[in-house]
Design an enzyme around this catalytic site. Sequence first.
Site, mmCIF file in Angstrom:
data_model
loop_
_atom_site.group_PDB
_atom_site.id
_atom_site.type_symbol
_atom_site.label_atom_id
_atom_site.label_comp_id
_atom_site.label_asym_id
_atom_site.label_seq_id
_atom_site.Cartn_x
_atom_site.Cartn_y
_atom_site.Cartn_z
ATOM 1 N N ASP A 213 68.717 111.227 28.696
ATOM 2 C CA ASP A 213 67.623 111.046 29.655
ATOM 3 C C ASP A 213 66.269 111.292 28.975
ATOM 4 O OD1 ASP A 213 67.006 110.712 32.562
ATOM 5 O OD2 ASP A 213 66.106 112.684 32.308
ATOM 6 N N GLU A 274 67.349 106.709 26.673
ATOM 7 C CA GLU A 274 66.390 106.042 27.565
ATOM 8 C C GLU A 274 65.032 106.076 26.856
ATOM 9 O OE1 GLU A 274 64.629 106.569 32.078
ATOM 10 O OE2 GLU A 274 65.024 108.319 30.863
HETATM 11 C C1 GLC Z 1 65.211 109.227 33.977
HETATM 12 C C2 GLC Z 1 66.284 108.986 34.988
HETATM 13 C C3 GLC Z 1 65.710 109.133 36.350
HETATM 14 C C4 GLC Z 1 65.163 110.538 36.489
HETATM 15 C C5 GLC Z 1 64.192 110.879 35.367
HETATM 16 C C6 GLC Z 1 63.926 112.358 35.284
HETATM 17 O O1 GLC Z 1 64.194 108.286 34.056
HETATM 18 O O2 GLC Z 1 66.872 107.718 34.781
HETATM 19 O O3 GLC Z 1 66.657 108.868 37.351
HETATM 20 O O4 GLC Z 1 64.509 110.653 37.720
HETATM 21 O O5 GLC Z 1 64.696 110.517 34.114
HETATM 22 O O6 GLC Z 1 65.039 113.041 34.795
#
Ligand code: GLC
Length: 545
Positions: A213, A274
């Site tokens: 994440d 991500e």
């Molecule tokens: C990422 C996740 C999202 C979350 C954010 C904070 O973007 O995909 O769902 O709200 O991180 O952890």
Amino acid sequence: MSAEPILFPRDTQAGPARDAWWRDAVVYQVYLRSFADGNGDGIGDFAGLRSRLGYLKSLGVDAVWVTPHYPSGGADGGYDVIDYKAVDPVYGDVEDVRGLVEDAHGLGLKVLLDIVPNHTSDQHAWFRTALADPDSPEAARYHFRPASEEPPNNWQSMFGGSAWSRTPDGRWYLHLFTPEQPDLNWDNPEVADDFDETLRFWYDLGVDGFRVDVAYGLFKDPQYRDNPGVYSPTLFGHGPEQVMTTNQPRIHEIWRRWRAVGDSYENGRMLVGEVSLADLKQVGLYARPDELQHAFQFRLLKSKWDATAFADTIAEALTVFASVGAPAPWVLGNHDKARQVTRYGSLRRARAAALLMLALPGSAYLYAGEELGLPEAEVPDAAKKDPIFFRSGGARAGRDGCRVPMPWDDHDALAGFSAAGSAAPWLPIPDGWRDHAVNRQAADASSTLSLYRQAISMRSLYPALGSGLGAVSRVGDVIRVDLVARDGDPDPVTCWINMSGSAAFVPARRVLLASDRTGVQERDGIVELPADTAVWVTPNSVDLR
Ligand code: GLC
Ligand code: CA
């Protein structure tokens, strides 16, 4: 109007990584809360997921990624973690994870968990201690600033408002997301040490890897200088305007370190980050051979139904990832984004986009329910859970509409998500949701589920799909992707997608698969391709030099 073909080179990574399972994998993202409820409390769980692994096998995917399963404060759908080495009892326990991994491995499926290193929950033991004692070692693991009238700087929460909140004793603490998600201070080596242990804890259980994440976050400007600009959620991702809070150079040290932890296991482990950055070249750096195996780029996910945007993004992403020897990971939907059917404006378009994505060299990430052609669900405001909706004062709809439970069975009022007589589901199941149910689609050769099954199984039959070398070109609103496998393949495949409003005529020897058969006509080496349709064809000839 025409565009020159852009050749994209095969990925160049040598050695064992070249044949690693993840290079052209289809990964299926399970939103754990919404996938399948095994115990009738209205919330998806590990027992439910384990009971549906046969479905994933029959869909043909290679791996499953499970969204956070940890004990959580519930402020952000599980992305506020209280304990990284535990399972929220609502989902099961650690033995269920072990069982999931064993069952999945028995079926030839890999299991990825989701790890959240940028921030913890405010209920995490460290943060509780940090609140109670400003001089504790725990406090040094977060970003606290001394009491003052104004917040320490202009940093904004991605969910709206200042990224700084006050403690009861007047200090400020940093949270790039909700106030219940305090950011960790990665300058403190104790933080990195602790995460190594977390990785090993789950790897020792047999888990095959993690989705990471906010992998573009973690480090912040050590001097807490103002960001030069404001983040807009409508952009392709963060850019230089967020340079003080994202993409700090030291982040790459952490991914090298995590890669080394994974590589210390037999056959290695896999990380997908991500990386929500606007500049694809910057995203590519996260996927260098000693960093993350996959770096998500979201440019395609965030592109409108527009042939130029799609073609340019595909060409640029393939070029960037090839330049670092990494496979490109593709994604059209996830738990943060409105469903494709609604975003593109029709099921027909969503199916065409899926066929395009599943042809592209690299790996494909599917979000549970997209294979059913689910639209974005209407969730009444009173039932909403997403902090984005609340923190924006209702200005942003939030992400609940892509998070409602999966419809499995059309015989059943709860759509087979929970057994009959169970508690109400955690988000309401819309009227008509049963029309999309798995049992109904499984029996229908023209259903979206059948399309996904066929397309995924053809990736094994035709190595050109999802692999290797090719060229992308665009004429008007028609995109053509030519594909040949990495090792001198006798069966090249071309994917055509017609994103215009009227029929197009394309050359082809034979149609292998169409996103929708209606209106697709084959005559004398020419295929009539209706608007909003994609096909995989055997080309008349390929010249890729
Ligand atoms: C990422 C996740 C999202 C979350 C954010 C904070 O973007 O995909 O769902 O709200 O991180 O952890
Ligand atoms: Ca449950």
